[in-house]
Design a protein around this motif. Structure first.
Motif, PDB file in Angstrom:
ATOM      1  N   LEU A 164      -7.455  12.325   4.692  1.00  0.00           N
ATOM      2  CA  LEU A 164      -6.442  11.395   4.173  1.00  0.00           C
ATOM      3  C   LEU A 164      -6.871   9.952   4.409  1.00  0.00           C
ATOM      4  N   VAL A 165      -7.476   9.695   5.560  1.00  0.00           N
ATOM      5  CA  VAL A 165      -7.960   8.341   5.866  1.00  0.00           C
ATOM      6  C   VAL A 165      -9.070   7.958   4.896  1.00  0.00           C
ATOM      7  N   PHE A 166     -10.013   8.862   4.659  1.00  0.00           N
ATOM      8  CA  PHE A 166     -11.105   8.562   3.731  1.00  0.00           C
ATOM      9  C   PHE A 166     -10.576   8.288   2.321  1.00  0.00           C
ATOM     10  N   ARG A 167      -9.589   9.068   1.896  1.00  0.00           N
ATOM     11  CA  ARG A 167      -9.046   8.848   0.554  1.00  0.00           C
ATOM     12  C   ARG A 167      -8.324   7.504   0.475  1.00  0.00           C
ATOM     13  N   LYS A 168      -7.598   7.159   1.537  1.00  0.00           N
ATOM     14  CA  LYS A 168      -6.897   5.868   1.571  1.00  0.00           C
ATOM     15  C   LYS A 168      -7.908   4.720   1.522  1.00  0.00           C
ATOM     16  N   LEU A 169      -8.973   4.831   2.290  1.00  0.00           N
ATOM     17  CA  LEU A 169     -10.000   3.790   2.300  1.00  0.00           C
ATOM     18  C   LEU A 169     -10.660   3.653   0.930  1.00  0.00           C
TER      19      LEU A 169
END
Length: 231
Positions: free
Chosen positions: A220-225
């Motif tokens: 989820l963090v990678f997608r947000k970034l």
């Protein structure tokens, strides 16, 4: 009910502490405006972990095999479920609503990884595995505070720092999971201590809950970034 290989107070504290990761993930769903998200998470994880605990208590995971039975029957099914959830429209909408800071700071619950070190001190886990897993979790958890603070203060390096931190956290949990399999193989081949104690109640919650859930949160963090870089 609890293993007699560690003081009962350690098992009780661990069991109580495990409430926090579940609640923190549930609160994340609520912040992401998932309809009834908080209660969906609670309503899934509590029965799921109850079944895992019951199975452990009845000796279902006791056989040392490869892959470990607890991985086949709990970790893998949960991994498949969260993979499906990750691709849903509801998850993507929640991912868009949640701030990067929220997605990072939830990882403070990985402080519970100190359990690996505690179990090592009682000679219940191989030193290399326990120290790698425990220190990795503690570093990821503690550093999440500083990464979240950098994001909140809009430091120019915040997103790059988040990338580095998130990569470390993901690699750490993947490596820990792989090491568990390797140490199980070594245990079977050489009839020495492996990671089988993690199938004991209540510590069975770690392999059942942690790898799929933590990997999901890092993704989820990678997608947000990725979205923030495109904005």
């Amino acid at each position: 009910m609890f293993s007699n290989q560690v003081p009962i107070i350690i098992s009780i504290v661990f069991l109580l502490a495990f409430i926090f990761p579940i609640v923190m993930v549930a609160r994340l769903a609520k912040k992401g405006k998932v309809k009834n998200g908080f209660w969906w998470i609670i309503g899934f994880y509590i029965p799921f972990l109850f079944i895992v605990g019951r199975a452990s208590f009845n000796g279902f995971f006791d056989d040392v095999m490869l892959p470990p039975k607890i991985v086949l029957t709990t970790t893998l099914p949960l991994a498949i479920l969260v993979t499906i959830i990750y691709s849903t429209t509801a998850c993507k909408k929640a991912n868009a609503i949640l701030s990067l800071q929220d997605l990072v700071k939830v990882h403070i619950f990985r402080l519970i990884g100190s359990t690996f070190i505690i179990l090592f001190l009682y000679d219940l886990l191989p030193p290399v595995f326990a120290l790698f897993a425990g220190i990795g979790d503690l570093f990821t958890a503690i550093s999440s505070i500083f990464v979240a603070k950098a994001i909140r203060n809009k430091k120019h390096y915040a997103k790059k720092l988040a990338y580095v931190w998130n990569t470390f956290g993901l690699v750490d949990i993947l490596t820990t999971s792989a090491m568990a399999i390797v140490f199980t193989k070594i245990s079977i081949d050489n009839n020495i201590q492996g990671v089988e104690f993690l199938a004991e109640f209540p510590f069975c919650f770690i392999p059942a809950f942690a790898p799929p859930t933590i990997i999901f949160l890092h993704l989820l963090v990678f997608r947000k970034l990725s979205w923030l870089n495109k904005a």
